[in-house]
Enzyme design. Sequence first.
Site, PDB file in Angstrom:
ATOM      1  N   HIS A 133       0.683  -1.328   0.115  1.00  0.00           N
ATOM      2  CA  HIS A 133       0.051   0.291   0.536  1.00  0.00           C
ATOM      3  C   HIS A 133       1.359   1.014  -0.118  1.00  0.00           C
ATOM      4  CE1 HIS A 133      -4.120   1.959   1.803  1.00  0.00           C
ATOM      5  NE2 HIS A 133      -3.079   2.826   0.910  1.00  0.00           N
ATOM      6  N   GLU A 139       0.281   7.322  -3.556  1.00  0.00           N
ATOM      7  CA  GLU A 139       1.522   7.354  -2.344  1.00  0.00           C
ATOM      8  C   GLU A 139       2.781   8.564  -2.501  1.00  0.00           C
ATOM      9  OE1 GLU A 139       1.090   5.246  -0.045  1.00  0.00           O
ATOM     10  OE2 GLU A 139      -1.865   5.313  -0.858  1.00  0.00           O
ATOM     11  N   HIS A 150       2.816  11.019   1.046  1.00  0.00           N
ATOM     12  CA  HIS A 150       4.456  10.335   1.704  1.00  0.00           C
ATOM     13  C   HIS A 150       5.059  10.403   0.778  1.00  0.00           C
ATOM     14  CE1 HIS A 150       0.402   8.767   3.767  1.00  0.00           C
ATOM     15  NE2 HIS A 150       0.052   8.282   2.611  1.00  0.00           N
TER      16      HIS A 150
HETATM   17  P1  AMP Z   1      -3.589   6.709   1.587  1.00  0.00           P
HETATM   18  O1  AMP Z   1      -3.644   7.884   1.197  1.00  0.00           O
HETATM   19  O2  AMP Z   1      -1.797   6.457   1.342  1.00  0.00           O
HETATM   20  O3  AMP Z   1      -2.935   6.558   3.572  1.00  0.00           O
HETATM   21  O4  AMP Z   1      -3.782   5.609   1.316  1.00  0.00           O
HETATM   22  C1  AMP Z   1      -5.452   5.665   1.326  1.00  0.00           C
HETATM   23  C2  AMP Z   1      -5.911   5.680   0.201  1.00  0.00           C
HETATM   24  O5  AMP Z   1      -5.586   5.356  -1.057  1.00  0.00           O
HETATM   25  C3  AMP Z   1      -7.356   5.614  -0.094  1.00  0.00           C
HETATM   26  O6  AMP Z   1      -7.705   6.834  -0.905  1.00  0.00           O
HETATM   27  C4  AMP Z   1      -7.689   3.739  -0.726  1.00  0.00           C
HETATM   28  O7  AMP Z   1      -8.997   3.934  -0.526  1.00  0.00           O
HETATM   29  C5  AMP Z   1      -6.362   4.073  -1.694  1.00  0.00           C
HETATM   30  N1  AMP Z   1      -6.103   2.710  -1.711  1.00  0.00           N
HETATM   31  C6  AMP Z   1      -5.592   1.995  -0.427  1.00  0.00           C
HETATM   32  N2  AMP Z   1      -5.294   0.661  -1.322  1.00  0.00           N
HETATM   33  C7  AMP Z   1      -5.688   0.797  -2.472  1.00  0.00           C
HETATM   34  C8  AMP Z   1      -5.299  -0.439  -3.243  1.00  0.00           C
HETATM   35  N3  AMP Z   1      -4.703  -1.313  -3.603  1.00  0.00           N
HETATM   36  N4  AMP Z   1      -5.677   0.061  -4.450  1.00  0.00           N
HETATM   37  C9  AMP Z   1      -5.750   1.909  -5.396  1.00  0.00           C
HETATM   38  N5  AMP Z   1      -5.987   2.610  -3.906  1.00  0.00           N
HETATM   39  C10 AMP Z   1      -5.716   2.068  -2.978  1.00  0.00           C
HETATM   40  P1  AMP Z   2      -8.063   3.782   5.778  1.00  0.00           P
HETATM   41  O1  AMP Z   2      -8.150   3.873   7.039  1.00  0.00           O
HETATM   42  O2  AMP Z   2      -7.390   2.407   5.505  1.00  0.00           O
HETATM   43  O3  AMP Z   2      -9.727   4.284   4.968  1.00  0.00           O
HETATM   44  O4  AMP Z   2      -6.580   4.791   5.096  1.00  0.00           O
HETATM   45  C1  AMP Z   2      -6.419   5.487   6.358  1.00  0.00           C
HETATM   46  C2  AMP Z   2      -5.786   6.548   6.056  1.00  0.00           C
HETATM   47  O5  AMP Z   2      -5.470   7.283   6.624  1.00  0.00           O
HETATM   48  C3  AMP Z   2      -5.019   6.996   4.740  1.00  0.00           C
HETATM   49  O6  AMP Z   2      -5.823   7.786   3.655  1.00  0.00           O
HETATM   50  C4  AMP Z   2      -4.128   7.139   5.281  1.00  0.00           C
HETATM   51  O7  AMP Z   2      -3.332   8.003   4.468  1.00  0.00           O
HETATM   52  C5  AMP Z   2      -4.514   7.502   6.398  1.00  0.00           C
HETATM   53  N1  AMP Z   2      -3.321   7.581   7.602  1.00  0.00           N
HETATM   54  C6  AMP Z   2      -3.233   6.899   8.811  1.00  0.00           C
HETATM   55  N2  AMP Z   2      -2.554   6.748   9.991  1.00  0.00           N
HETATM   56  C7  AMP Z   2      -1.795   6.908   9.404  1.00  0.00           C
HETATM   57  C8  AMP Z   2      -0.342   7.019   9.545  1.00  0.00           C
HETATM   58  N3  AMP Z   2      -0.170   6.488  11.181  1.00  0.00           N
HETATM   59  N4  AMP Z   2       0.329   7.093   8.692  1.00  0.00           N
HETATM   60  C9  AMP Z   2       0.846   7.996   7.481  1.00  0.00           C
HETATM   61  N5  AMP Z   2      -1.198   7.684   6.838  1.00  0.00           N
HETATM   62  C10 AMP Z   2      -2.097   7.574   7.789  1.00  0.00           C
END
Ligand code: AMP
Ligand code: AMP
Length: 228
Positions: free
Chosen positions: A62, A116, A120
């Site tokens: 991820h 990503e 990040h």
């Molecule tokens: P992040 O913002 O990096 O913490 O990740 C959360 C986001 O990534 C959310 O919008 C999720 O819907 C998306 N996400 C998580 N897993 C996947 C995946 N395998 N493919 C595409 N989007 C993803």
């Molecule tokens: P979800 O709970 O699966 O919808 O995804 C977690 C979401 O919160 C993602 O968008 C991440 O970017 C964000 N998130 C939560 N905790 C963290 C963390 N400790 N570090 C980075 N991103 C985080």
Amino acid sequence: MVSKFSFFIILLVLHYLAVVCISQDFDFFYFVQQWPGSYCDSDKNSCCYPTTGKPAADFGIHGLWPNYNNSSYPQNCDPTNPFDESEISDLISNMSMNWPTLACPSSSGETFWSHEWDKHGTCSESVFDQHGYFETALGLKQQTNLLQALETAGIKPGEGTHSLENIKDAIKKATGHTPWIECNQDSSGNSQLYQVYLCLDNAGSSLIECPVFPKGGKCRSEIEFPSF
Ligand code: AMP
Ligand code: AMP
């Protein structure tokens, strides 16, 4: 001739620069891997296979997320350095297999990877350029080999439930570090293994015990590991 006063000022500036250079922009990384079976059968989202085809029945990456010890995290740190696929063209086929997008509508992965990196990755520019960022995550996936770790402990995707403790122990035994397991729910409300968090030091070089665990995504004590 340099007066005592200007010498003092120069010392102050040097001291300030030293502090800025050694102070860290974040404390550690979460390396987050995801079970595609649990993304796809969750009660929250549907999934679409990437345009390159159905991913292998394996954990996918991820992300690699800079984080602070106080649980907060920096995000979207450098809009001047957006995702640029040409910098990682040699990694794309590896990424398609090991970092598959599952979002709808179906896509090649670019949108997910660029999200990503922009959100990040740009916060770890003191450690990685884009190539180093993606290459490190791919290496960590291979190094931690979660599917093998679970299989060695007799835990395979399919019917039935497993104790959360057994899953954690299996991953700890294989990687040397305590994971955080995030669960989601399938459409029948069963708690299931969704994401596995391991931690990496802020130099991006070694796995470490997590300074803090994420909040939310709690698991029940018995969870499913659905097939994909
Ligand atoms: P992040 O913002 O990096 O913490 O990740 C959360 C986001 O990534 C959310 O919008 C999720 O819907 C998306 N996400 C998580 N897993 C996947 C995946 N395998 N493919 C595409 N989007 C993803
Ligand atoms: P979800 O709970 O699966 O919808 O995804 C977690 C979401 O919160 C993602 O968008 C991440 O970017 C964000 N998130 C939560 N905790 C963290 C963390 N400790 N570090 C980075 N991103 C985080």
